[in-house]
Write an enzyme that holds these catalytic residues in place. Sequence first.
Site, PDB file in Angstrom:
ATOM      1  N   PHE A  41       0.845  -1.198   0.000  1.00 41.18           N
ATOM      2  CA  PHE A  41       0.000   0.000   0.000  1.00 41.18           C
ATOM      3  C   PHE A  41       0.881   1.248   0.000  1.00 41.18           C
ATOM      4  CE2 PHE A  41      -2.490   3.459   1.697  1.00 41.18           C
ATOM      5  CZ  PHE A  41      -3.668   3.338   0.979  1.00 41.18           C
ATOM      6  N   SER A  91       5.385 -12.551  -4.203  1.00 40.74           N
ATOM      7  CA  SER A  91       4.567 -11.800  -5.160  1.00 40.74           C
ATOM      8  C   SER A  91       4.464 -12.587  -6.461  1.00 40.74           C
ATOM      9  CB  SER A  91       5.200 -10.435  -5.448  1.00 40.74           C
ATOM     10  OG  SER A  91       4.595  -9.880  -6.599  1.00 40.74           O
ATOM     11  N   THR A 115      -7.071  -4.828   0.902  1.00 42.00           N
ATOM     12  CA  THR A 115      -8.214  -4.604   0.016  1.00 42.00           C
ATOM     13  C   THR A 115      -9.439  -4.037   0.745  1.00 42.00           C
ATOM     14  OG1 THR A 115      -7.373  -6.374  -1.357  1.00 42.00           O
ATOM     15  CG2 THR A 115      -9.643  -5.732  -1.750  1.00 42.00           C
TER      16      THR A 115
HETATM   17  C1  LIG Z   1      -2.426  -3.338  -5.306  1.00 39.77           C
HETATM   18  C2  LIG Z   1      -1.723  -4.299  -4.393  1.00 39.77           C
HETATM   19  C3  LIG Z   1      -0.341  -4.233  -4.292  1.00 39.77           C
HETATM   20  C4  LIG Z   1       0.333  -5.113  -3.447  1.00 39.77           C
HETATM   21  N1  LIG Z   1       1.693  -5.018  -3.339  1.00 39.77           N
HETATM   22  C5  LIG Z   1       2.325  -5.800  -2.446  1.00 39.77           C
HETATM   23  C6  LIG Z   1       3.712  -5.634  -2.230  1.00 39.77           C
HETATM   24  O1  LIG Z   1       4.385  -4.800  -2.847  1.00 39.77           O
HETATM   25  N2  LIG Z   1       4.306  -6.423  -1.298  1.00 39.77           N
HETATM   26  C7  LIG Z   1       3.604  -7.352  -0.569  1.00 39.77           C
HETATM   27  O2  LIG Z   1       4.194  -8.037   0.279  1.00 39.77           O
HETATM   28  N3  LIG Z   1       2.286  -7.533  -0.766  1.00 39.77           N
HETATM   29  C8  LIG Z   1       1.639  -6.770  -1.665  1.00 39.77           C
HETATM   30  N4  LIG Z   1       0.297  -6.912  -1.830  1.00 39.77           N
HETATM   31  C9  LIG Z   1      -0.417  -7.987  -1.081  1.00 39.77           C
HETATM   32  C10 LIG Z   1      -1.065  -7.479   0.201  1.00 39.77           C
HETATM   33  O3  LIG Z   1      -0.118  -6.987   1.105  1.00 39.77           O
HETATM   34  C11 LIG Z   1      -1.835  -8.642   0.874  1.00 39.77           C
HETATM   35  O4  LIG Z   1      -0.922  -9.646   1.213  1.00 39.77           O
HETATM   36  C12 LIG Z   1      -2.922  -9.208  -0.026  1.00 39.77           C
HETATM   37  O5  LIG Z   1      -3.548  -8.197  -0.769  1.00 39.77           O
HETATM   38  C13 LIG Z   1      -3.974  -9.976   0.776  1.00 39.77           C
HETATM   39  O6  LIG Z   1      -4.589  -9.139   1.712  1.00 39.77           O
HETATM   40  P1  LIG Z   1      -6.024  -8.425   1.436  1.00 39.77           P
HETATM   41  O7  LIG Z   1      -6.962  -9.488   0.980  1.00 39.77           O
HETATM   42  O8  LIG Z   1      -6.394  -7.804   2.752  1.00 39.77           O
HETATM   43  O9  LIG Z   1      -5.795  -7.411   0.399  1.00 39.77           O
HETATM   44  C14 LIG Z   1      -0.402  -6.063  -2.688  1.00 39.77           C
HETATM   45  C15 LIG Z   1      -1.789  -6.107  -2.792  1.00 39.77           C
HETATM   46  C16 LIG Z   1      -2.458  -5.239  -3.624  1.00 39.77           C
HETATM   47  C17 LIG Z   1      -3.951  -5.309  -3.711  1.00 39.77           C
END
Ligand SMILES: Cc1cc2nc3c(=O)[nH]c(=O)nc-3n(C[C@H](O)[C@H](O)[C@H](O)COP(=O)(O)O)c2cc1C
Length: 354
Positions: free
Chosen positions: A69, A181, A313
């Site tokens: 984020f 990732s 999210t």
């Molecule tokens: C737009 C976006 C970019 C993300 N970039 C990264 C990142 O750079 N590094 C990382 O560890 N996780 C990244 N994530 C993953 C989130 O940190 C998280 O692990 C994942 O979205 C699941 O959580 P959520 O369902 O609450 O979004 C990203 C997620 C989103 C949606």
Amino acid sequence: MYYKTLKKLLFKFDPETAHGLAEFALKNGGNFDFILNLISKNFSYQNEALKQNIFGLNFANPLGIGGGFDKNATMIKALNALGFGYLEYGTFTPKPQPGNAKPRLFRLIEEESLQNAMGFNNEGWEAIAKRVEKNYPFKAPLIANIGKNKITPNEDALKDYEILTQKFKDLCDIFVINISSPNTPNLRDLQDEKFIKDIFETMKNITTKPILLKIAPDMSFGKAIDLCSCAVQNGTNGVIINNTSIDYSLTPNAKDFGGLSGKLITKKSKELFKAVANELFGETILISCGGIDNGKEAYERIKMGASLVEIYTSFIFKGPSVIKNINSQIANLLEKDGFTNITQAIGVNAKKAI
Ligand SMILES: Cc1cc2nc3c(=O)[nH]c(=O)nc-3n(C[C@H](O)[C@H](O)[C@H](O)COP(=O)(O)O)c2cc1C
């Protein structure tokens, strides 16, 4: 302005532009103490029952912002004022890089989910270090989430993580190793025992700061348990379960690239967390991330064994009030269960604890 109205406006823009606008506001708002105080007064939630000490660090509450984020560490102060108990910047890489071609971020509105193929777009270590220097040490625990450059072949990946550990060992409280990732080609191949052994050995030689491993959700329970156990044997201080998912069967609306996050991965994420927690609870710190959007869900993960939880999210779909809602709901549920502090609830439902 209520988030419902703001969201209507933000969702008129493509998702990345909307993120840029939110970042602009949070970054600039963070420069003024009176704005931070105002944000804090409106959004943050304090409760003694949510406080805990992990790794010798004080967490005011268990809820953190997920990696990605705040890739360039521009929003640390504002995100803290909004009520997150700990902050995470990155994933960033040694060299600046633009990330993948746009469009690379998509909303799945009906599913309250996102799909992203950002690809570690970030300003690189030097610019980020200069920024973090002004904020560190910070009043809440600060995590540096590190990754490798796209142009770095996997054979040389260790060097990227080594450089970043050197440069940031005095600029964070905790490191997160991101090898999960889906948006950097072959990055997930590094989720193997040899690399885990090498990376922990390398990083532990440089820093005594806690190091966490963040894993992908797209593997069998057995593989995830093996991977996390391997990290524990090699000195990890914790694991984050999990990153985004490339299981496109979760929705007919998925694109065939990028990672899914949000409600679509709630079940998958929870089940994987449960499987790992049942094996490893008590042996390392467990952090649950993936599709959490309310306090009940967060509390379930805590009882399964999560010391901390993270959201990304649901912050986009529900806005800043989700932070206060989750934290206050956890506090209510703790009280209902007769716990006076969160530490008493962590892992009560983990198989090993029974
Ligand atoms: C737009 C976006 C970019 C993300 N970039 C990264 C990142 O750079 N590094 C990382 O560890 N996780 C990244 N994530 C993953 C989130 O940190 C998280 O692990 C994942 O979205 C699941 O959580 P959520 O369902 O609450 O979004 C990203 C997620 C989103 C949606």
